[in-house]
Each structure stands twice: as C-alpha cells, then as structure tokens.
Design an enzyme around this catalytic site. Structure first.
Site, short mmCIF file in Angstrom:
data_model
loop_
_atom_site.label_atom_id
_atom_site.label_comp_id
_atom_site.label_asym_id
_atom_site.label_seq_id
_atom_site.Cartn_x
_atom_site.Cartn_y
_atom_site.Cartn_z
N ARG A 41 25.92 0.14 -3.83
CA ARG A 41 25.70 1.33 -4.64
C ARG A 41 26.27 1.20 -6.04
O ARG A 41 25.67 1.66 -7.01
CB ARG A 41 26.30 2.54 -3.92
CG ARG A 41 25.48 2.94 -2.70
CD ARG A 41 26.11 4.05 -1.89
NE ARG A 41 25.22 4.43 -0.81
CZ ARG A 41 25.51 5.33 0.12
NH1 ARG A 41 26.68 5.93 0.10
NH2 ARG A 41 24.64 5.62 1.07
N GLU A 75 36.65 13.57 4.08
CA GLU A 75 36.62 13.13 2.68
C GLU A 75 37.81 13.62 1.90
O GLU A 75 38.09 13.12 0.81
CB GLU A 75 35.31 13.59 2.03
CG GLU A 75 35.01 12.92 0.71
CD GLU A 75 33.68 13.33 0.11
OE1 GLU A 75 33.46 13.07 -1.09
OE2 GLU A 75 32.85 13.93 0.84
#
Length: 569
Positions: free
Chosen positions: A291, A379
C-alpha cells in the site's frame, strides 16, 4: 436552563467503543465474570470501522494451504519495517487464529471450500491466508455476529449515543469516566474497576477517508489526558486505490482491493501505461505492490501531470471478460451497473485515501497502558503493526486485542467496581460538560473540523516535508487558540455544536501528535514518507512516544520492543 445532577453508573469493566474490538472485549470480560458497561457515541455495533469493512481477515488457519501463525508473524514484522512490537504482533497472529474459529462457531458465515475456510492471498502475505464472508460484506457480517453475541449476554449493559469526554484518574489509577448524553446533554459519570479504550483510529482527521465519522482519535486524546503514552503517531496508512470517479453510491470507496488481487486489475496513468515498474515494483498482471509503494507511485504520477482527470490513476479490468467478472463477483456487477460502471468497457479512477493508523496508545503485552486499570484494544493500540500494517490484519487485531483486553480488564477489576471512585477527581470534567459559552460566528466547530481536515490532507498527508509540517503546526496552534476553553451554547438535546467542540478538542491534540512525530522523524519508512529525507536511516530504527507534559506534547525515542523469543510454542 435548570441544571440537573449527573446520572451516575457503576460497573466492573467499562468498554468505550462498540466496534469489533469493543464488542469482543465486552464478551471476554463478561465471560470472565465481570459486569460490563459497553458504551458508544453511535448505536452499539454500528459505528467505527468494522461495520464498514468489506474485505478480508488475515489468519493462519491453514486447511487447503499449509500455514502457521509464525509465518503470518514473519510477514507482519516485515511489513512493519523493523518497528513492530513483536509481543503485540504475536498476540495478533497467534490469538487471531483462535478468534477466527470462535467466530465460525458463532455462525459468522466464513466462505468455505468443503471442510476448509476459503482463503485468498493479499499483498505482503507469503501465501493465501485471508478469510472472508464475501467480498463486500465481511465487516457487516462480523458486526452482526458480535452484536448478537453481546445481546445474549445478561452481564453486558449497552448504552449508545454517549460521548465520553474524559477519563477520571485518582491516586494514579483510572477509576472511571465522565460522558455527555447526546440525546439530552446530561452529564453521566461512570465508576469502573477497569476501562478498555476501543474507539478505533484517527482517519477522520483527513479530508478523504474510508472510516465512519466518529474515528477522530477520541481514544488517543482520552489516554493522553489520563497520563498514558502514545506511540508511532506519525504512521498513517493511506489506501492507494480509494474510489475517486465516476460517482459511486452505496458502496465502500475501498471496494477495489479484492477485485485487484483476485483478477489482477491494471493501474494506468493518463497515457494508458502501467507505471508501478518505474517505482520499483513490476506487477506483471498481479496485485503485489504494497500500500505504501502504490500510494507513492499514484501520487507521483499525478504530480508529474500523468494523472487521471479527477486527480488519481485509472484502475482497469477491461482485459477481463464479462463472464469471469460475474463469476468472481456476482451481484456486485449489477450494483456497479446501477452506478453506470461497466468494467469490461471502462476503467474507474482511484486515488489514495486515509484508511488506517498504525500508531495509538502504548500498551504492554497484556494490553494495559502505563496507567493502572486502563487497557486498549483494536486500532486504538499502537505498536503491533510498526511502520506499515499488513493487509488483512485490522479485523484480526480487533478480535485478538479485544478478547485479551477484556479478559485482562476483568481480572484487574475484580468485584470492587466503585471502590476507587472520586467525585473530586471527576469535578473538572463535569464542569466542562456543564459549561456554556455564547455562540459566536468566529467559533464554528463544524467549520473548524473541515479546516483541520484540509490542513492534515494538504500538509501531513502521504508525503511530507519540514516546511509543510511546520506550516501545519502553526495552523493547529491557531485553531487551538480559536477553539476556546468552553463549548458553545447551553447543554441540551442533540446540541451538535457542543459535540463538534468536544470532537475538535480531541482532534486538535491528536493532529498535533501526528504532526510533531512526523516532523521529528527525519527519514522515510513505511507509511511515513519525508520527501526531504527520502531514505530510511538506521538511527531511526526506534519508536517515538508522545505524552502530555502540562499543556505541551513531549516526544521521546524509545527502543523497539523486538525479541528473539517470539517463536512457535
């Protein structure tokens, strides 16, 4: 208006945030015998990032392909560019396998090939190890399954539309929280034996992002103000092929990932040329570019004037016949057609979009922060993914960290939920909820949020320089001064300007943490790219921590928690 006394609640374990990590934490704590209060500023199980995820979940479940969690760990550490906390990465990879099987037993509906879970290979993995429900509904299916489990457990009380403004700390330990009811503006105090922060990441700081509107870094700000440290705040992952054009209604902007790695979509510039080879990666018809590299390649093609009309790159499946597309994605093809998109005849335009944050709250191997009784999950945790998250690890992390954090919080809480509560310690946060200020055209929190997103996108985006970061810090400081010390208007029902003010209070301190950490790291590594320092440097093989020192953010470089003992057990 007449002031009302705050509502007071008590519980063994308070879980803040009800995405996959929060719901899993609540379940684990309840199964360990704790009374649990699960709160969220949205509806329970319908906010955050998980419910929006459409793709795959990485776990070394084996089956059709021989695999082991240590192979998954090796790929995770490699993606992290030397900065992963190896103990946390091990929890993700080892415990994630157990969670996938547990979710299977709960009827989530993982796709299967006979007796085995079906798996696909995603970028950065050495083999096929990513499971899914289907390519557009994995996140919703996960959320629905966890909601059902939570609803069946009598020990879990659920409250939505509750915005937690501050944690309450007494004698060096977290003893609960203060919140504002969105429905009526009333203050709520919560005494708790342990608290789990599961509020997700910070991608709302950016103009284009793939997460829901409540992902503005709330948990990071809560932890900072309670005295905990953050780690790796400079590492924001941008998803390279977020949908840009034509207009796409009712579908996730990051939906193109499974199309690419299943069918080999081609990234093209304005001249119709594949271009990733010019940036060091020859894809050869396969989706192999990571990415961070794909983000760099697309951004540089646009800067060079070779971008698509809307300012991105083309993603083309025109080499794939209609029958193959339909066989792979079935009714999704019809949904695209209703948006005027025929992949056999036209490319779509894609561009990088803020997607995930590798940094977060610094925790130990039990997911407890440096402040007693305070844990984090999902997260909200920093360190496991280092400088760049491996594709598919996000939901796995939510499962594994949520389960462990809930279990450990329950053990810490015991049965004395309200024993440490202090009205005096909660008083400043209560005063803030009750405070009012006359509305002012100069103090428009909603407009300031938009301005903040522009600053972060333009100055603290995928590619940074010292000048850009210094400009961003100046703008953030001016915005903090303009915010003022009190929320606008009076407490009341659905006082959205006050909610925006509380959001902005958190977003500004978190944005500053990202920017200061990015300015200090004078190298390029993983998702942090400094155009004025383009190479990785060995002296930066360290993590950066951030803490509050009075009203000032203080940074420190600390050794990476890497260990040679992370091996198969």
């Amino acid at each position: 208006m007449a002031r009302t006394e705050p509502t007071h609640l008590a519980t063994d374990v308070l879980v803040i945030g009800a995405g996959a990590a929060g719901m899993y934490a609540a379940l684990a704590a309840a199964r360990a015998g704790a009374r649990v209060l699960l709160v969220d500023r949205s509806l329970i199980g319908r906010g955050g990032a998980t419910v929006m995820a459409q793709m795959t979940v990485a776990a070394a479940v084996g089956g059709a392909t021989e695999d082991h969690w240590t192979h998954h760990l090796a790929d995770t550490l490699a993606a992290g560019r030397g900065l992963c906390d190896a103990a946390l990465a091990r929890v993700l990879c080892e415990h994630g396998v157990e969670c996938i099987h547990e979710m299977d037993g709960w009827g989530v509906g993982w796709a299967r090939d006979g007796a085995h879970l079906r798996q696909v290979q995603a970028p950065g993995h050495d083999r096929a190890r990513c499971v899914y429900v289907d390519f557009l509904n994995t996140g919703p299916a996960v959320s629905k399954t966890l909601r059902a489990q939570v609803q069946r457990h009598d020990a879990i009380r659920r409250i939505g539309d509750l915005c937690v403004s501050d944690l309450v700390v007494h004698d060096g330990a977290v003893v609960g929280a203060v919140a504002m009811s969105v429905a009526d503006g009333r203050a709520v105090t919560i005494a708790a034996g342990a608290v789990v922060i599961a509020t997700g990441g910070l991608t709302r700081l950016y103009r284009r992002n793939s997460a829901s509107a409540n992902m503005g870094g709330d948990g990071y700000a809560l932890a900072l103000r309670a005295g905990a440290e953050l780690i790796d705040m400079e590492f924001v992952q941008f998803f390279p092929i977020g949908h840009l054009a034509p207009r796409l209604i009712g579908m996730d902007p990051i939906m193109w990932d499974p199309f690419r790695y299943k069918l080999g979509g081609r990234l093209l510039n304005a001249a119709g040329e594949e271009f990733t080879e010019a940036y060091g990666v020859l894809e050869d018809g396969k989706y192999v570019v990571t990415r961070d590299l794909a983000t760099y390649a697309i951004t540089k093609e646009v800067e060079a004037g070779r971008g698509s009309p809307a300012g991105g790159a083309y993603l083309s499946f025109e080499h794939v016949d209609a029958a193959t597309l339909r066989q792979a994605f079935g009714p999704v093809i019809d949904r695209l057609a209703r948006n005027g998109i025929d992949l056999t005849r036209m490319p779509v335009e894609v561009a990088p979009i803020a997607h995930y944050h590798m940094g977060g709250i610094r925790v130990g191997p039990t997911l407890e922060t440096g402040i007693a009784n305070l844990f984090a999950a999902g997260e909200a945790v920093g360190g496991a993914n280092g400088a760049n998250r491996l594709s598919g690890n996000a939901i796995t992390e939510a499962f594994a960290f949520g389960r462990l954090a809930g279990r450990e919080a329950a053990a810490r809480a015991g049965s004395g939920a309200a024993a440490g509560w202090s009205d005096q310690a909660a008083a400043p946060a209560l005063a803030l909820i009750a405070a009012s200020a006359p509305p002012s055209p100069e103090q428009n929190p909603a407009a300031m949020v938009v301005a903040l997103q522009a600053v972060m996108a333009d100055q603290v985006g995928p590619f940074r320089t010292a000048d850009k970061l210094a400009h961003a810090l100046d703008r953030l400081a001016a915005m903090r001064r303009a915010l003022g010390a009190r929320p606008p208007g009076e407490p009341g029902r659905f006082a959205l300007a006050r909610l925006d003010w509380l959001d902005l209070r958190n977003m500004l301190v978190v944005a500053e943490a990202v920017t200061r950490a990015a300015a200090a790291r004078t190298e390029s590594r993983g998702a942090h790219q400094r155009e004025d320092h383009p190479a990785a440097r060995p002296e930066w093989l360290v993590n950066q921590t951030v803490r509050l020192d009075g009203d000032r953010l203080a940074l420190a470089a600390v050794p990476v928690r890497a260990t040679s003992t992370v091996a198969a057990s």
